[in-house]
Design a protein around this motif. Structure first.
Motif, PDB file in Angstrom:
ATOM      1  N   PHE A   1       2.944   4.117  -5.575  1.00 40.91           N
ATOM      2  CA  PHE A   1       3.094   2.753  -5.051  1.00 40.91           C
ATOM      3  C   PHE A   1       2.632   2.684  -3.600  1.00 40.91           C
ATOM      4  O   PHE A   1       1.988   1.716  -3.192  1.00 40.91           O
ATOM      5  N   ILE A   2       2.956   3.734  -2.819  1.00 45.53           N
ATOM      6  CA  ILE A   2       2.488   3.783  -1.428  1.00 45.53           C
ATOM      7  C   ILE A   2       0.962   3.831  -1.392  1.00 45.53           C
ATOM      8  O   ILE A   2       0.316   3.145  -0.587  1.00 45.53           O
ATOM      9  N   GLY A   3       0.361   4.644  -2.268  1.00 50.20           N
ATOM     10  CA  GLY A   3      -1.096   4.695  -2.334  1.00 50.20           C
ATOM     11  C   GLY A   3      -1.710   3.356  -2.697  1.00 50.20           C
ATOM     12  O   GLY A   3      -2.718   2.946  -2.125  1.00 50.20           O
ATOM     13  N   LEU A   4      -1.081   2.642  -3.643  1.00 51.42           N
ATOM     14  CA  LEU A   4      -1.580   1.325  -4.028  1.00 51.42           C
ATOM     15  C   LEU A   4      -1.488   0.349  -2.861  1.00 51.42           C
ATOM     16  O   LEU A   4      -2.404  -0.455  -2.645  1.00 51.42           O
ATOM     17  N   MET A   5      -0.414   0.399  -2.091  1.00 57.30           N
ATOM     18  CA  MET A   5      -0.260  -0.495  -0.948  1.00 57.30           C
ATOM     19  C   MET A   5      -1.310  -0.203   0.132  1.00 57.30           C
ATOM     20  O   MET A   5      -1.837  -1.125   0.759  1.00 57.30           O
ATOM     21  N   ILE A   6      -1.631   1.077   0.337  1.00 54.24           N
ATOM     22  CA  ILE A   6      -2.665   1.425   1.314  1.00 54.24           C
ATOM     23  C   ILE A   6      -4.027   0.881   0.869  1.00 54.24           C
ATOM     24  O   ILE A   6      -4.794   0.342   1.682  1.00 54.24           O
ATOM     25  N   ILE A   7      -4.327   1.002  -0.424  1.00 54.56           N
ATOM     26  CA  ILE A   7      -5.602   0.491  -0.945  1.00 54.56           C
ATOM     27  C   ILE A   7      -5.667  -1.023  -0.801  1.00 54.56           C
ATOM     28  O   ILE A   7      -6.692  -1.583  -0.380  1.00 54.56           O
ATOM     29  N   LEU A   8      -4.584  -1.713  -1.149  1.00 55.87           N
ATOM     30  CA  LEU A   8      -4.562  -3.169  -1.017  1.00 55.87           C
ATOM     31  C   LEU A   8      -4.690  -3.586   0.445  1.00 55.87           C
ATOM     32  O   LEU A   8      -5.363  -4.576   0.758  1.00 55.87           O
ATOM     33  N   LEU A   9      -4.058  -2.835   1.353  1.00 56.47           N
ATOM     34  CA  LEU A   9      -4.185  -3.132   2.779  1.00 56.47           C
ATOM     35  C   LEU A   9      -5.621  -2.964   3.243  1.00 56.47           C
ATOM     36  O   LEU A   9      -6.140  -3.789   4.023  1.00 56.47           O
ATOM     37  N   LEU A  10      -6.301  -1.925   2.770  1.00 56.57           N
ATOM     38  CA  LEU A  10      -7.714  -1.713   3.119  1.00 56.57           C
ATOM     39  C   LEU A  10      -8.565  -2.884   2.650  1.00 56.57           C
ATOM     40  O   LEU A  10      -9.433  -3.368   3.393  1.00 56.57           O
ATOM     41  N   ILE A  11      -8.321  -3.347   1.440  1.00 62.30           N
ATOM     42  CA  ILE A  11      -9.104  -4.470   0.904  1.00 62.30           C
ATOM     43  C   ILE A  11      -8.854  -5.743   1.710  1.00 62.30           C
ATOM     44  O   ILE A  11      -9.786  -6.482   2.044  1.00 62.30           O
ATOM     45  N   VAL A  12      -7.593  -6.008   2.039  1.00 57.25           N
ATOM     46  CA  VAL A  12      -7.261  -7.209   2.811  1.00 57.25           C
ATOM     47  C   VAL A  12      -7.904  -7.158   4.191  1.00 57.25           C
ATOM     48  O   VAL A  12      -8.478  -8.148   4.666  1.00 57.25           O
TER      49      VAL A  12
END
Length: 301
Positions: free
Chosen positions: A39-50
């Motif tokens: 979940f932490i990895g997914l949040m980092i990826i979503l933050l990068l995209i945003v």
């Protein structure tokens, strides 16, 4: 009496709601959301995209033009949160715009490895015989070289540019996809539905593209997720060596290369770009590991 009992049992059976059958990807998503690391990895990826999408809004300065020699090597402050570089450019703005380049590198490089590796592995595994031997021996030769060394050699042949660096990183990633697809195809091509399609007169190319390869998607997607972080790291390494992005491009590897001369006097120049690379690679690795565990049928309860 017995008739009444049968009616009661039938009514109880009808009252029970049928359980919905869960899909593979639905189970995988629920497991990822339950796992803290993935979940932490997914949040980092979503933050990068945003950050990449909203770069013009989030960046306080222009990453190239808004620089002054007077403001060079300014430490982090209220005006420049992460300090400035050797040309007085805002480091935070360059890191934010660098997120766009990182996504571009990940998509293009992994896309090349995905398409080429899947086709080569699928053809080798499905056809077999001498075709399999030729393709896999080429793959073995490619894997005999360290990935970064092979990428450097390819960029030296193609020329120094970010585009050529992405092509080189993509080609270097082909062997991993080819080996995974080949091993999966070897097991799937013996299944009953493939034999049925072959007996019905369906051509081999159609069987491979419509029946075999779609059933290989789970391990391929996991490998693609894990490869994005590696591609970003390799491209940053090439840019650091002067073989990737050139000039004032706000790429994290270029920022590390430009700031290494001031490591002792202005450590923030390379610290924050290095942290950006670290976090993005960590995010993709955590999410890839979680996705691999989520799609493993042996872990399904």
């Amino acid at each position: 009496m017995s008739a009444q009992m049968d009616l009661e049992q039938n009514s109880k059976v009808k009252a029970k709601k049928p359980k919905k059958e869960s899909s593979l990807w639905g189970d995988a998503l629920s497991r990822i959301l339950k796992s803290k690391t993935s979940f932490i990895g997914l949040m980092i990826i979503l933050l990068l995209i945003v950050v990449a999408v909203l770069a013009p809004v989030l960046a306080p300065y222009h990453p190239i033009d808004d620089g002054s020699i007077i403001d060079r090597y300014q430490p982090p402050s209220a005006e420049h949160w992460l300090g400035t570089d050797q040309l007085g450019r805002d480091i935070l703005s360059r890191i934010i715009y660098g997120a766009r380049i990182s996504i571009k590198i990940g998509v293009i490089a992994v896309g090349i490895a995905f398409v080429v590796g899947t086709l080569l592995g699928g053809i080798a595994g499905y056809i077999g015989r001498w075709v399999d031997n030729v393709i896999m021996r080429i793959i073995d030769i490619m894997m005999a070289f360290p990935s970064i060394l092979l990428a450097i050699a390819m960029v030296a042949i193609l020329g120094k540019s970010l585009t050529n660096a992405m092509i080189a990183v993509g080609i270097v990633g082909v062997p991993q996809f080819a080996r995974i697809v080949r091993s999966t195809v070897l097991s799937i091509k013996e299944k009953e539905f493939v034999e049925s399609a072959r007996a019905s007169g369906v051509k081999n190319g159609r069987i491979l593209m419509r029946h075999v390869l779609p059933n290989c998607m789970a391990p391929i997607i996991v490998q693609a997720t894990l490869s994005v972080g590696t591609a970003i790291l390799d491209a940053a390494g090439l840019s650091f060596l002067g073989l990737g992005a050139q000039g004032a491009t706000p790429e994290w590897g270029v920022m590390l290369s430009d700031g290494r001369a001031a490591l002792q006097t202005s450590p923030w120049v390379i610290t924050f770009p290095g942290l950006a690379i670290f976090l993005v690679v960590l995010g993709f690795n955590l999410f890839g590991d979680g996705l691999r565990d989520a799609l493993d049928p042996r872990l399904k309860q």
